[in-house]
Design an enzyme around this catalytic site. Sequence first.
Site, PDB file in Angstrom:
ATOM      1  N   GLU A  12      -9.929  44.306  37.093  1.00 33.77           N
ATOM      2  CA  GLU A  12     -10.535  44.336  35.765  1.00 33.77           C
ATOM      3  C   GLU A  12     -12.027  43.970  35.836  1.00 33.77           C
ATOM      4  O   GLU A  12     -12.823  44.448  35.039  1.00 33.77           O
ATOM      5  CB  GLU A  12      -9.751  43.352  34.876  1.00 33.77           C
ATOM      6  CG  GLU A  12     -10.273  43.135  33.485  1.00 33.77           C
ATOM      7  CD  GLU A  12     -10.147  44.334  32.567  1.00 33.77           C
ATOM      8  OE1 GLU A  12      -9.266  45.186  32.796  1.00 33.77           O
ATOM      9  OE2 GLU A  12     -10.945  44.414  31.620  1.00 33.77           O
ATOM     10  N   GLN A 109      -8.438  28.121  26.741  1.00 27.69           N
ATOM     11  CA  GLN A 109      -7.393  28.486  27.706  1.00 27.69           C
ATOM     12  C   GLN A 109      -7.770  28.094  29.131  1.00 27.69           C
ATOM     13  O   GLN A 109      -6.906  27.963  29.992  1.00 27.69           O
ATOM     14  CB  GLN A 109      -7.115  29.984  27.627  1.00 27.69           C
ATOM     15  CG  GLN A 109      -6.405  30.363  26.327  1.00 27.69           C
ATOM     16  CD  GLN A 109      -6.011  31.817  26.276  1.00 27.69           C
ATOM     17  OE1 GLN A 109      -6.735  32.676  26.773  1.00 27.69           O
ATOM     18  NE2 GLN A 109      -4.882  32.113  25.662  1.00 27.69           N
ATOM     19  N   HIS A 293      -0.881  40.880  26.162  1.00 24.73           N
ATOM     20  CA  HIS A 293      -1.874  39.818  26.344  1.00 24.73           C
ATOM     21  C   HIS A 293      -1.222  38.531  26.845  1.00 24.73           C
ATOM     22  O   HIS A 293      -1.749  37.849  27.713  1.00 24.73           O
ATOM     23  CB  HIS A 293      -2.618  39.551  25.038  1.00 24.73           C
ATOM     24  CG  HIS A 293      -3.371  40.744  24.539  1.00 24.73           C
ATOM     25  ND1 HIS A 293      -4.394  41.309  25.252  1.00 24.73           N
ATOM     26  CD2 HIS A 293      -3.233  41.497  23.422  1.00 24.73           C
ATOM     27  CE1 HIS A 293      -4.872  42.353  24.593  1.00 24.73           C
ATOM     28  NE2 HIS A 293      -4.173  42.485  23.471  1.00 24.73           N
ATOM     29  N   LEU A 294      -0.061  38.214  26.272  1.00 19.41           N
ATOM     30  CA  LEU A 294       0.596  36.960  26.667  1.00 19.41           C
ATOM     31  C   LEU A 294       0.911  36.980  28.165  1.00 19.41           C
ATOM     32  O   LEU A 294       0.792  35.962  28.845  1.00 19.41           O
ATOM     33  CB  LEU A 294       1.875  36.750  25.842  1.00 19.41           C
ATOM     34  CG  LEU A 294       2.548  35.397  26.049  1.00 19.41           C
ATOM     35  CD1 LEU A 294       1.592  34.258  25.708  1.00 19.41           C
ATOM     36  CD2 LEU A 294       3.807  35.285  25.201  1.00 19.41           C
ATOM     37  N   ALA A 295       1.297  38.150  28.660  1.00 19.70           N
ATOM     38  CA  ALA A 295       1.667  38.230  30.085  1.00 19.70           C
ATOM     39  C   ALA A 295       0.515  37.788  30.970  1.00 19.70           C
ATOM     40  O   ALA A 295       0.694  36.949  31.863  1.00 19.70           O
ATOM     41  CB  ALA A 295       2.090  39.655  30.423  1.00 19.70           C
ATOM     42  N   ASP A 296      -0.698  38.310  30.713  1.00 24.05           N
ATOM     43  CA  ASP A 296      -1.790  37.911  31.624  1.00 24.05           C
ATOM     44  C   ASP A 296      -2.177  36.450  31.393  1.00 24.05           C
ATOM     45  O   ASP A 296      -2.618  35.761  32.300  1.00 24.05           O
ATOM     46  CB  ASP A 296      -2.981  38.892  31.553  1.00 24.05           C
ATOM     47  CG  ASP A 296      -3.896  38.711  30.356  1.00 24.05           C
ATOM     48  OD1 ASP A 296      -4.528  37.660  30.244  1.00 24.05           O
ATOM     49  OD2 ASP A 296      -4.003  39.639  29.527  1.00 24.05           O
ATOM     50  N   GLN A 297      -1.960  35.958  30.162  1.00 17.27           N
ATOM     51  CA  GLN A 297      -2.359  34.583  29.851  1.00 17.27           C
ATOM     52  C   GLN A 297      -1.323  33.538  30.273  1.00 17.27           C
ATOM     53  O   GLN A 297      -1.562  32.342  30.173  1.00 17.27           O
ATOM     54  CB  GLN A 297      -2.616  34.448  28.346  1.00 17.27           C
ATOM     55  CG  GLN A 297      -3.830  35.247  27.905  1.00 17.27           C
ATOM     56  CD  GLN A 297      -3.900  35.442  26.413  1.00 17.27           C
ATOM     57  OE1 GLN A 297      -3.400  34.627  25.650  1.00 17.27           O
ATOM     58  NE2 GLN A 297      -4.500  36.539  25.986  1.00 17.27           N
ATOM     59  N   HIS A 319      -5.674  43.405  33.369  1.00 17.35           N
ATOM     60  CA  HIS A 319      -5.836  41.955  33.235  1.00 17.35           C
ATOM     61  C   HIS A 319      -4.688  41.218  33.937  1.00 17.35           C
ATOM     62  O   HIS A 319      -4.889  40.195  34.587  1.00 17.35           O
ATOM     63  CB  HIS A 319      -5.847  41.528  31.759  1.00 17.35           C
ATOM     64  CG  HIS A 319      -7.188  41.650  31.105  1.00 17.35           C
ATOM     65  ND1 HIS A 319      -7.470  42.583  30.139  1.00 17.35           N
ATOM     66  CD2 HIS A 319      -8.329  40.947  31.281  1.00 17.35           C
ATOM     67  CE1 HIS A 319      -8.730  42.446  29.755  1.00 17.35           C
ATOM     68  NE2 HIS A 319      -9.271  41.461  30.425  1.00 17.35           N
TER      69      HIS A 319
HETATM   70  N1  LIG Z   1      -5.954  40.880  20.576  1.00 15.23           N
HETATM   71  C1  LIG Z   1      -5.775  40.001  21.545  1.00 15.23           C
HETATM   72  N2  LIG Z   1      -4.796  39.084  21.438  1.00 15.23           N
HETATM   73  C2  LIG Z   1      -4.578  38.189  22.426  1.00 15.23           C
HETATM   74  N3  LIG Z   1      -5.305  38.145  23.546  1.00 15.23           N
HETATM   75  C3  LIG Z   1      -6.291  39.040  23.709  1.00 15.23           C
HETATM   76  C4  LIG Z   1      -6.588  40.010  22.713  1.00 15.23           C
HETATM   77  N4  LIG Z   1      -7.615  40.777  23.160  1.00 15.23           N
HETATM   78  C5  LIG Z   1      -7.958  40.297  24.376  1.00 15.23           C
HETATM   79  N5  LIG Z   1      -7.172  39.256  24.712  1.00 15.23           N
HETATM   80  C6  LIG Z   1      -7.208  38.473  25.963  1.00 15.23           C
HETATM   81  O1  LIG Z   1      -8.521  38.040  26.186  1.00 15.23           O
HETATM   82  C7  LIG Z   1      -8.775  37.939  27.593  1.00 15.23           C
HETATM   83  C8  LIG Z   1     -10.048  38.714  27.896  1.00 15.23           C
HETATM   84  O2  LIG Z   1     -10.380  38.621  29.253  1.00 15.23           O
HETATM   85  P1  LIG Z   1     -11.677  39.368  29.877  1.00 15.23           P
HETATM   86  O3  LIG Z   1     -11.695  39.214  31.344  1.00 15.23           O
HETATM   87  O4  LIG Z   1     -11.748  40.755  29.346  1.00 15.23           O
HETATM   88  O5  LIG Z   1     -12.757  38.513  29.337  1.00 15.23           O
HETATM   89  P2  LIG Z   1     -14.067  38.120  28.749  1.00 15.23           P
HETATM   90  O6  LIG Z   1     -14.581  36.952  29.427  1.00 15.23           O
HETATM   91  O7  LIG Z   1     -13.984  38.089  27.279  1.00 15.23           O
HETATM   92  O8  LIG Z   1     -14.990  39.174  29.039  1.00 15.23           O
HETATM   93  P3  LIG Z   1     -15.583  40.360  29.520  1.00 15.23           P
HETATM   94  O9  LIG Z   1     -14.508  41.381  29.302  1.00 15.23           O
HETATM   95  O10 LIG Z   1     -16.780  40.576  28.637  1.00 15.23           O
HETATM   96  O11 LIG Z   1     -15.884  40.039  30.892  1.00 15.23           O
HETATM   97  C9  LIG Z   1      -7.507  38.449  28.269  1.00 15.23           C
HETATM   98  O12 LIG Z   1      -6.676  37.355  28.602  1.00 15.23           O
HETATM   99  C10 LIG Z   1      -6.832  39.282  27.178  1.00 15.23           C
HETATM  100  O13 LIG Z   1      -5.420  39.349  27.294  1.00 15.23           O
END
Ligand SMILES: Nc1ncnc2c1ncn2[C@@H]1O[C@H](COP(=O)(O)OP(=O)(O)OP(=O)(O)O)[C@@H](O)[C@H]1O
Length: 361
Positions: A12, A109, A293-297, A319
Amino acid sequence: MTLLRIDGSYGEGGGQIIRTALSLAALTGTAVRLENIRARRRKPGLAAQHLTAVKAVALLCDARIGGAELGSQTLEFIPGRPVRAGDYTLDVGEAREGGSAGAVMLVLQTVLPPLALAEGASTVSLRGGTHVPMSPPFDYVREVWLPTLARMGVRAELSLVRSGWYPVGKGEVRLVVAGGRRSLEALKARHRGTLQAVTGRALAANLPAHIPERMAARARAVLADAGIAAAIEPAVLQAACAGAGLFLTARYDHCLAGFTALGRRGKSAERVAEEACGALLAHHRSGAALDQHLADQIVLPAALCREESLFSVERITPHLTTNAWVVDRFGLARVDVRLAECGTGLVRIHGNPAGVCHAHP
Ligand SMILES: Nc1ncnc2c1ncn2[C@@H]1O[C@H](COP(=O)(O)OP(=O)(O)OP(=O)(O)O)[C@@H](O)[C@H]1O
């Protein structure tokens, strides 16, 4: 000193690689060097939200840091001691001149897992964007992520002091974490069971009351057409700038799943509602337990368990596989992500029977 090298352009190639790596660095006392930070983003390098997360985790473990500047594509992070519980105030708006609506939930988080495993209770006050695009909004964290972590043994409470929307931010949340865990309990959600309820909030900040009312009414109607009764409350909030969104939670026997759609100028309240309901219905039809989203978190918290976690997910995202890779780089837990029926995924996280090791100097 050898530093664990993490390539920020992997998969990603976004901010999550930094956040996960820093949480794990603090938890395990590992010195890390992040390279090619956010290489796959339009504006690579650290942005305000990431810089706030870096400084926050550094505070937790007294880390020495090199390259902690806006736009930096390389960062060295050397933890100085085990994570210390305490009272912390973090402001994303301070990271950039002119302020920032950077997502405070992403910073939250990052600090919560280390604080959950620290000795003693902590309070964290976070300022910035609470309901901003491309990140979990406050409602998602409070209704879905934290309750899932509670099932894994994390005791934390989150409250909204003031909402903060794009582009101004200036929202505030307060987190209280009990701490004192040595490891977490594994998550078992291969099957979700039956749908018990759908609840939600239709929010508008600095906008007329008919906007959240129309979002809520349209969402109830769309879900009713699909045979789902939903309890959705409309509310108007005060904030530093206008914003709107619909936040839905699907409560199944064995898991929770959350769905968000944010408004913007020119997008009708009804369209916002249809977008959030569409996401919920797609998940419901998939038959999987966790939303994408929950899965990656949940990969990081699940890596802090002694036993094996197993869950199904609506679909495998970059992600998810990227976060699995970061966890793997630390050698803490093995994450196995497999394609399952009808495009859903099955995630198995082999815990670490030895628990998290604090190899601090
Ligand atoms: N609608 C949503 N509900 C819950 N979680 C979300 C939602 N949209 C995005 N996320 C979560 O937000 C996180 C974004 O991570 P990402 O690496 O894209 O980060 P970022 O630091 O915001 O920035 P960038 O993409 O600009 O590097 C992921 O864990 C993703 O699952």
